[in-house]
Structure formats: C-alpha cells, structure tokens
Design a protein around this motif. Structure first.
Motif, short mmCIF file in Angstrom:
data_model
loop_
_atom_site.label_atom_id
_atom_site.label_comp_id
_atom_site.label_asym_id
_atom_site.label_seq_id
_atom_site.Cartn_x
_atom_site.Cartn_y
_atom_site.Cartn_z
N ILE A 76 -13.30 -4.57 -2.88
CA ILE A 76 -12.14 -3.70 -2.72
C ILE A 76 -11.03 -4.51 -2.04
CG2 ILE A 76 -11.29 -1.55 -1.73
CD1 ILE A 76 -14.18 -0.55 -1.74
N ILE A 77 -9.88 -4.60 -2.70
CA ILE A 77 -8.82 -5.53 -2.30
C ILE A 77 -7.53 -4.77 -2.03
CG2 ILE A 77 -7.40 -7.45 -3.14
CD1 ILE A 77 -9.93 -8.08 -4.95
N PRO A 78 -6.84 -5.08 -0.93
CA PRO A 78 -5.54 -4.44 -0.69
C PRO A 78 -4.49 -4.97 -1.66
CG PRO A 78 -6.01 -6.07 1.02
CD PRO A 78 -7.24 -5.97 0.19
N TRP A 79 -3.79 -4.07 -2.32
CA TRP A 79 -2.77 -4.46 -3.29
C TRP A 79 -1.49 -4.85 -2.57
CZ3 TRP A 79 2.04 -2.73 -5.06
CH2 TRP A 79 2.45 -3.24 -6.30
N ASN A 80 -0.75 -5.81 -3.14
CA ASN A 80 0.49 -6.27 -2.54
C ASN A 80 1.51 -6.54 -3.64
OD1 ASN A 80 2.53 -8.03 -1.16
ND2 ASN A 80 1.07 -7.83 0.54
N GLU A 81 2.76 -6.14 -3.40
CA GLU A 81 3.81 -6.37 -4.40
C GLU A 81 4.07 -7.84 -4.63
OE1 GLU A 81 7.35 -4.29 -3.56
OE2 GLU A 81 6.49 -2.29 -3.83
N ASP A 82 3.88 -8.64 -3.60
CA ASP A 82 4.08 -10.08 -3.71
C ASP A 82 2.89 -10.68 -4.46
OD1 ASP A 82 5.46 -12.59 -3.02
OD2 ASP A 82 3.64 -12.96 -1.86
N GLN A 83 3.15 -11.19 -5.67
CA GLN A 83 2.05 -11.64 -6.52
C GLN A 83 1.20 -12.75 -5.90
OE1 GLN A 83 4.05 -12.29 -10.37
NE2 GLN A 83 2.75 -10.68 -11.18
N PRO A 84 1.80 -13.79 -5.30
CA PRO A 84 0.96 -14.82 -4.67
C PRO A 84 0.06 -14.25 -3.58
CG PRO A 84 3.19 -15.64 -4.98
CD PRO A 84 3.22 -14.19 -5.31
N THR A 85 0.60 -13.36 -2.75
CA THR A 85 -0.22 -12.75 -1.70
C THR A 85 -1.35 -11.93 -2.30
OG1 THR A 85 1.72 -12.64 -0.26
CG2 THR A 85 -0.17 -11.26 0.33
N PHE A 86 -1.02 -11.17 -3.35
CA PHE A 86 -2.03 -10.35 -4.02
C PHE A 86 -3.13 -11.23 -4.62
CE2 PHE A 86 -2.91 -7.52 -7.92
CZ PHE A 86 -3.99 -6.92 -7.28
N LEU A 87 -2.72 -12.37 -5.19
CA LEU A 87 -3.71 -13.27 -5.78
C LEU A 87 -4.63 -13.85 -4.72
CD1 LEU A 87 -4.79 -14.73 -8.27
CD2 LEU A 87 -3.20 -16.56 -7.79
N VAL A 88 -4.06 -14.22 -3.58
CA VAL A 88 -4.90 -14.74 -2.49
C VAL A 88 -5.95 -13.71 -2.11
CG1 VAL A 88 -4.89 -15.43 -0.07
CG2 VAL A 88 -3.13 -16.32 -1.61
#
Length: 557
Positions: free
Chosen positions: A280-292
């Motif tokens: 379960i992963i926190p979603w983030n609008e910033d794609q690089p942060t979301f990918l990390v």
C-alpha cells in the motif's frame, strides 16, 4: 387439440407457472401463446390471411379474428387480407380507404405438428423475455462484486450461478492457484455484461485490478465514504500487488487506514486473494516522488524524468538493484503499471560510467572543434556547456566566470565556435542544394541549414512538401503497439525540436502557402471564449459567483 372451455383456464395457469419459474412478466407468456395460436390458425386457414388471436386475461378465452384492410378497387392484391369499399359495406356503413374490417373466425383444431410448432414459438419467446430480463438486471451492475455458487467447469472456464442467471469466469480471469468444485461459494467481480445473440453474457473476473479496489472499498469505510481514494492499482494476480491511495483528510493516514488495526483490513483482502502480497503506497502528484514510493522497499538515490517520452530513469545503490527489480522483474513491472511510466533502472556505478562517457564525449567535441587543450575543454563541460551553439551565442559574461578566461579569450572562443558552425552550415546547404532543395525551404524561418539538409535527405525538398508533414514525423513520438510503447523517430528530433515547435512550423508553412486561413484559426482558438462572453452579455454581464470557476479551452495536437 381445440381450446375449449374446459382448458381455457389452464392457459392462464400455465402462463402464470412459466412466468413464475422464469421470473418474467405473465403477459409476455400470454403474448407468446397468442402468436403461436395465430400461426397455427394461418396454417389451417391459409398463410395469406391476417389471423390474430386474443386471449382474455381473466377468463382465458381465445378469440380468433380475421383482419382485412379496405383498399381501392384496382389495388386489391391479396383477396384474403384486402377488400374493396363495395365489399366492405357488408360489414360497415361508411367504410374508408385504410379501414380495417375485423370478423371472428372459428377456433382451429391443432394437430400434432401445429401443437409442436406452437410449443417452439412459446419457448423461444419465453427465452427471449428471460434474456432481456437478465440483461436489464445486470447491465448496471458491471464494476461491482457479487457472490455466486460454482455450477460446473467447462474447458477451464467456471460457470457460476449468480442467483437469477449464470455467468462465466474465464480461465484467464482466475487466480493461478485456484480450483473450484461444484457448489463452492465464490466472490467475483462483474467485469462486463454484453447482449449477444445467444443471450446476455456476464463475464466475471478475480484478476482485474478493479476487483482488489472493490475489496478494499468493502473493508475500509474511509474509502467507501470518499475520504480516502484509490488512485491506481497494479497486480500480478496471486503473487503481488501495489495499490496507491490518497487521503482528503489531513488527520487520516491513508496507508494506516487501509492496513487497519494489526493489519486486519488488508489481511481480509489478502485472504480473499489467496495470499497475494499487497504493497500500500501513498499517492503523490509529483511523479518522481510517487515512483520512489512505488519502488519500495528498494531505496532510490536519483530520478530523471522525461515527460515527453513518458520514461523515467532511476538510480539505485548497487546492493539495491535486485530488490528494485524484484523477482523476475516483478517489482519494477508493477511500479511501471502503477505510475504509467516506462522505467529504466541503473546502479550508481552504471550511472557514473555514463556521466563520465558523456563528459569525455563533450570534452572531445570542444577539443576538436575549438582547438582547445583537454584541461580547458573540461572546464567548459564542467560549467554546463554541452554544444557549440551554447558557446557561440551565450552571453559573454557566462564565459568570464570560468577560471583563466578574460574578455579576449571569451571573444576568441565564441569566434571559433561561430566559424565552425558557419562552416557546418555552408556544407549542409551545399549538400541540400545537390539534393535539389527549393529556396523556399531554405528561407523558411525556424529551419537551420542542418535541418534543411536532414529534410532533403528524406525527400522533403520544398515548402509544399514540408507543409504536408505531420508534427510527429518531424519531432518524433511514441506509439503503443500491443501494450508496448514503441519509439517513432522524427526527422528533426536530433535537433531537439519539440512537438509544439513542429506544430507551429507546419501550421506557419500552411498559412504561407494559403492552405489555411489564419483568421479561421484565430476564430477556432477563441470561439469558445467568445461564446462565453456572448452568454454573459445576454445575462446582463453578471459577475460570476464565488463558487464559479472558469475553465480554459484545451489545446489539441
């Protein structure tokens, strides 16, 4: 078999019983009986006759009638179903063209063949009504979870009883390790409901990402209430999954809410999915942060995003490479599905080697073209200069910040760079002239001599040829083929021409050639805004309220 008073009520009782068994409207069954009796009567009286049957819904009495249409004297073609005005006067005082004359005919005796035919008609109508009822009931339930009972297995596909119908769980929609026996209870996701000639087909799934999302919605009240939203799901059914969630209430942790007390909520989903591991992963609008976040549990040291190509490069420590990739590439594959990006993973050592190779390549470029020693060329690269154009046309002050560079040295560097570029441009124009390029293309603003040469080598020799090009042919792009993103090379891609720049140049060429009216283009761009202004003026130029928002028109390629 004649319909007598003794069995008239049996018709109604039979219709009621069939309707109750098939869960359809009794009137549909009676209509099927009327049609079957009318067909039997036509076989008795003649197929050209228009025989109609009406069954009284209270008494069960069947009335057989013949219907004939009044036509002009010279228009009679079917004497069994048509009659003249003169003939119609026997039945009606003042008949008009188009009137229908209805008279009752005796009931028919139904032989064995006629009775069998009537039975087939009734069965067909009942089946059609049952299919319509089933489709209407389930068409709006697609995208939901339903409980069913396994009836049988056919060629690997499981037929599931879902109460008022049957559905199919195809072999490729089952979780790999699962096997079912008749009468097993099963929870499934309704993936699709389609109306087909043989009846409505209800297709089920246990591997769809939406199935997991719906299970979490059932287990996590915050998701059901809309406080937490599931933004993306990626699954390797039966093995591992990643789910991205976001909370719209700052006081609620989306990951913690989905995990539940001592993992109770996520464990309920895991149990339903036969032990499938869920990240379960926190979603983030910033794609690089979301990918990390998506690549967890691996650690990421650097991320480089190419938004146009929808690709991303990820640098991880050497010892984290296998963890980031996962068993058989599972972790990076799920992260790619979750983010919608193509991911290239490299170690810090590989990234360092690549940077060194780029540094050496640029250093060599400046040594060869500007006649510099290695040390001075390395200084230029270290300051961020990557090509000759930057050296030739940059503000001189940016060169003066380099140690050992004074105004004379900066001027000499720029002069050498410009001389080299002019030599390259001259050579490119000579080559383009040899290929037969038109002067209109050479003079077109926005195209460098090297671009003109590249276009000429591909057969684009005039402004007309250039105006027929598509923007992606010039700038390149990406195409999805069988789920794989494939690179389309552009003619001007190596010159860093973006898709927007290619669009502008092509449209400018079309305007210059008179193919496109610039005033029409302007009207198209501003038409939506103009409409809005007229609407506001018609309403007395009322100012928008606080809760109204303006939506700008989108731009299309």
């Amino acid at each position: 078999m004649a319909i007598t008073s003794a069995n008239q009520l049996e018709l109604l009782q039979t219709a009621e019983a069939v309707a109750r068994e098939k869960m359809i409207d009794p009137s549909l069954v009676i209509e099927a009986m009327e049609e079957s009796l009318a067909r039997a009567a036509k076989s008795r009286y003649g197929a050209e006759m228009d025989i109609r049957v009406s069954i009284d819904r209270k008494t069960g009495r069947a009335t057989f009638t013949r219907v004939r249409t009044v036509v002009e004297d010279d228009a009679v073609e079917n004497y069994q179903a048509e009659l003249t005005v003169k003939e119609a006067k026997q039945y009606k005082e003042d008949p008009q063209i188009g009137d229908e004359i209805v008279d009752e005919v005796p009931p028919v005796e139904m032989g064995r063949i006629a009775a069998q035919s009537a039975k087939q008609v009734i069965l067909q109508k009942v089946r059609e009504a049952e299919r319509d009822r089933q489709y209407e009931e389930f068409k709006d339930r697609a995208g939901t979870i339903i409980n069913g009972v396994v009836k049988r297995e056919e060629y690997g596909n499981v037929i599931v009883d879902i109460g008022r119908g049957e559905a199919v769980l195809r072999r490729n929609e089952k979780i790999g390790r699962e096997s079912y026996r008749p009468n097993d209870r099963i929870r499934v996701y309704i993936k699709d409901v389609r109306r087909e000639p043989r009846g409505p087909q209800i297709f089920l799934s246990r591997t769809a990402p939406e199935f997991m999302a719906e299970l979490f919605k059932m287990e996590v009240p915050e998701i059901y209430d809309g406080i937490i939203e599931i933004k993306a799901v990626a699954r390797d059914p039966g093995s591992r999954a990643k789910i991205a969630v976001i909370s719209y209430d700052s006081s609620i942790d989306p990951v913690g809410a989905c995990v539940g007390m001592r993992g109770s909520r996520v464990q309920a989903v895991v149990n339903e999915l036969q032990g499938e591991k869920i990240d379960i992963i926190p979603w983030n609008e910033d794609q690089p942060t979301f990918l990390v976040n998506a690549l967890q549990p691996a650690e990421v040291t650097k991320v480089v995003l190419d938004e146009e190509a929808e690709r991303i490069e990820v640098v991880v420590p050497d010892e984290q490479l296998s963890l980031a990739i996962g068993r058989r590439g599972q972790n990076v594959r799920l992260a790619s599905q979750l983010t919608g990006l193509d991911i290239d993973i490299m170690t810090e050592e590989e990234e360092s080697k690549r940077r060194q190779a780029e540094f050496a390549e640029r250093t060599q470029l400046f040594m060869d073209t500007l006649d510099l020693d290695e040390f001075f060329a390395q200084l230029l690269v270290s300051e961020g200069f990557t090509n000759l154009e930057e050296v030739a046309y940059v503000d001189a002050d940016e060169l003066l910040v380099i140690d050992g560079v004074d105004s004379d040295t900066a001027g000499e560097l720029q002069a050498r760079a410009r001389d080299h570029l002019e030599a390259i441009n001259k050579k490119a124009l000579e080559r383009a002239a040899e290929l037969g390029v038109d002067q209109s293309l050479v003079d077109f603003e926005g195209l460098t001599p090297q671009m003109v040469e590249a276009l000429a080598e591909d057969g684009i020799l005039s402004l007309e040829d250039f105006a027929t090009c598509a923007d992606w042919e010039l700038a390149g792009g990406w195409t999805t083929v069988e789920g794989e993103r494939v690179k389309d090379d552009g003619l001007l891609e190596k010159f860093d021409v973006s898709l927007e720049e290619a669009q502008d140049m092509v449209m400018t060429a079309r305007v210059m050639l008179g193919w496109v009216d610039p005033t029409e283009m302007l009207a198209e761009d501003t038409g939506e805004d103009a409409e809005g202004e007229e609407g506001q003026a018609a309403e007395g130029d009322a100012a928008p309220s606080d809760d109204e928002t303006a939506t700008p028109a989108g731009s299309g390629a």
